[in-house]
Design a protein around this motif. Structure first.
Motif, PDB file in Angstrom:
ATOM      1  N   ASP A 285       0.869  -1.178   0.000  1.00  0.00           N
ATOM      2  CA  ASP A 285       0.000   0.000   0.000  1.00  0.00           C
ATOM      3  C   ASP A 285       0.908   1.231   0.000  1.00  0.00           C
ATOM      4  OD1 ASP A 285      -3.006   0.755   0.434  1.00  0.00           O
ATOM      5  OD2 ASP A 285      -1.888   2.118   1.720  1.00  0.00           O
TER       6      ASP A 285
ATOM      7  N   SER B 143       4.136   0.783   2.453  1.00  0.00           N
ATOM      8  CA  SER B 143       3.985  -0.141   3.578  1.00  0.00           C
ATOM      9  C   SER B 143       3.728  -1.521   2.983  1.00  0.00           C
ATOM     10  CB  SER B 143       2.817   0.276   4.477  1.00  0.00           C
ATOM     11  OG  SER B 143       3.071   1.527   5.083  1.00  0.00           O
TER      12      SER B 143
ATOM     13  N   ASP C  16      -2.294  -8.412   5.017  1.00  0.00           N
ATOM     14  CA  ASP C  16      -2.942  -7.120   5.215  1.00  0.00           C
ATOM     15  C   ASP C  16      -2.714  -6.610   6.635  1.00  0.00           C
ATOM     16  OD1 ASP C  16      -4.917  -5.019   4.322  1.00  0.00           O
ATOM     17  OD2 ASP C  16      -6.040  -5.856   6.006  1.00  0.00           O
ATOM     18  N   GLU C  17      -2.815  -7.486   7.623  1.00  0.00           N
ATOM     19  CA  GLU C  17      -2.563  -7.100   9.010  1.00  0.00           C
ATOM     20  C   GLU C  17      -1.112  -6.661   9.197  1.00  0.00           C
ATOM     21  OE1 GLU C  17      -3.718 -10.457  11.307  1.00  0.00           O
ATOM     22  OE2 GLU C  17      -5.858 -10.151  11.023  1.00  0.00           O
TER      23      GLU C  17
ATOM     24  N   TYR D 240      -0.592  -3.250   7.650  1.00  0.00           N
ATOM     25  CA  TYR D 240      -1.128  -2.172   8.474  1.00  0.00           C
ATOM     26  C   TYR D 240      -0.209  -1.888   9.666  1.00  0.00           C
ATOM     27  CZ  TYR D 240      -4.509   0.744  10.895  1.00  0.00           C
ATOM     28  OH  TYR D 240      -5.135   1.799  11.511  1.00  0.00           O
TER      29      TYR D 240
ATOM     30  N   LYS E 108       2.470   0.237   8.319  1.00  0.00           N
ATOM     31  CA  LYS E 108       1.971   1.594   8.071  1.00  0.00           C
ATOM     32  C   LYS E 108       1.894   2.396   9.361  1.00  0.00           C
ATOM     33  CE  LYS E 108      -0.988   2.094   4.805  1.00  0.00           C
ATOM     34  NZ  LYS E 108      -0.290   3.048   3.868  1.00  0.00           N
ATOM     35  N   ARG E 109       1.442   1.764  10.435  1.00  0.00           N
ATOM     36  CA  ARG E 109       1.386   2.470  11.715  1.00  0.00           C
ATOM     37  C   ARG E 109       2.776   2.834  12.220  1.00  0.00           C
ATOM     38  NH1 ARG E 109      -2.026  -0.604  16.068  1.00  0.00           N
ATOM     39  NH2 ARG E 109      -0.756  -2.333  15.313  1.00  0.00           N
TER      40      ARG E 109
ATOM     41  N   SER F   3      -4.312  -8.567  14.735  1.00  0.00           N
ATOM     42  CA  SER F   3      -5.193  -7.429  14.963  1.00  0.00           C
ATOM     43  C   SER F   3      -6.571  -7.913  15.375  1.00  0.00           C
ATOM     44  CB  SER F   3      -5.304  -6.582  13.684  1.00  0.00           C
ATOM     45  OG  SER F   3      -4.044  -6.109  13.295  1.00  0.00           O
TER      46      SER F   3
ATOM     47  N   ARG G 170      -9.243  -0.020  10.183  1.00  0.00           N
ATOM     48  CA  ARG G 170      -9.785   0.396   8.903  1.00  0.00           C
ATOM     49  C   ARG G 170     -10.909   1.408   9.143  1.00  0.00           C
ATOM     50  NH1 ARG G 170      -7.009  -0.562   4.170  1.00  0.00           N
ATOM     51  NH2 ARG G 170      -6.582  -2.767   3.855  1.00  0.00           N
TER      52      ARG G 170
END
Length: 221
Positions: free
Chosen positions: A66, A152, A177-178, A181, A184-185, A199, A209
Motif C-alpha cells: 500500500d 507499507s 494485510d494485518e 497495516y 503503516k502504523r 489485529s 480500517r
C-alpha cells in the motif's frame, strides 16, 4: 489428385486465418485481465494464479503493498503524477516477477498491490522485501522533477502456517494485510506476519480500517 491438392491449398489460408483470429482473441482476453495503467494482473486474475502457486510450491510468500503519501502526490502535483507513481510501482513489481513462472503480481485497486512468489529458500524473504521496498520508494521522474512515494508492505510465508485451510490465499492475504497495516502504523517499511501481533476485528473488518474502532491500542512490532 489435382482437385485434392487444390482443396488442400485453398484450406491453408483459411486455417491460417483461424489461427490468427484465435491468437488475437487470446490476446484480447489476456489484455482484459490486465490493469491498463500498470500492466499488472487484475485482482481476479492475480488470485487465480497465486492460488496455483500455493498448490504447487511449499514456500510461497504472499505480499501486500500500500503506497504512503500517494494522496499528497495527487493533490500537490496532479492526477497525472499519481498515475506515474502507480506506473512506477507496477514496474517495480513487474521487475520482481519478470520471466518467472514461480511469481505473479497484481493491482488490487487504487494504490494497493499484491504479489505471490515461490521461494526456493525461505531465508531469502527479508532480502526480497527489503529490495522491493527500496525499489518502490526510489524517486521516479515526472514533469521534469523527481517525485517519491512511501510504501507499507506486509508479507506472510505459507510454510509458516499449518497445512490445510490456513494456507488458503484468502487467509494469507488477510494476514499480509494485518502485517502491512502494522508497517503503516510504524511509518512504512515492511513487516513479516510471523512477527506481527494479530489485529482485532470489528464486524468482520480489521480494526483500524475506516468504519471500525477499538479501545485497545497495539504497538507496531
Amino acid at each position: 489428385m489435382s482437385e485434392l491438392m487444390f482443396a488442400a491449398a485453398a484450406g491453408v489460408p483459411l486455417a491460417a486465418g483461424w489461427s490468427v483470429h484465435a491468437l488475437r482473441l487470446t490476446r484480447r482476453i489476456e489484455s482484459a485481465r490486465r490493469d491498463p495503467l500498470t500492466g499488472l494482473w487484475t485482482r481476479e486474475a492475480f488470485e487465480r494464479r497465486a492460488g496455483r502457486l500455493l498448490a504447487r510450491h511449499p514456500h510461497v510468500v504472499v505480499v501486500l503493498v500500500d503506497l504512503d503519501g500517494f494522496k499528497a502526490v495527487n493533490d500537490t502535483h496532479g492526477h497525472a503524477a499519481g498515475d506515474a507513481a502507480l506506473q512506477a510501482t507496477g514496474a517495480s513489481l513487474n521487475d520482481m516477477v519478470a520471466g518467472s513462472r514461480r511469481a505473479v503480481a497484481g493491482r488490487l485497486g487504487g494504490d494497493e498491490f499484491a504479489a505471490a512468489v515461490a521461494l526456493a529458500n525461505p531465508v531469502a524473504l527479508p532480502w526480497l522485501l527489503r529490495g522491493l521496498h527500496d525499489e518502490i520508494t526510489a524517486p521516479f521522474r515526472h514533469g521534469g522533477r523527481d517525485l517519491t512515494v512511501g510504501a507499507s508492505i506486509g508479507a506472510v510465508l505459507s510454510s509458516d502456517l499449518p497445512e490445510g485451510g490456513g494456507r488458503e490465499l484468502s487467509v494469507l492475504l488477510r494476514m499480509a494485510d494485518e502485517a502491512m497495516y502494522t508497517a503503516k502504523r510504524g511509518g512504512g517499511g515492511w513487516q513479516n506476519a510471523a512477527f506481527t501481533p494479530r489485529s482485532t476485528t470489528t464486524a468482520g473488518r480489521r480494526t483500524g480500517r475506516a468504519g471500525t474502532h477499538t479501545t485497545q491500542r497495539r504497538e507496531a512490532a
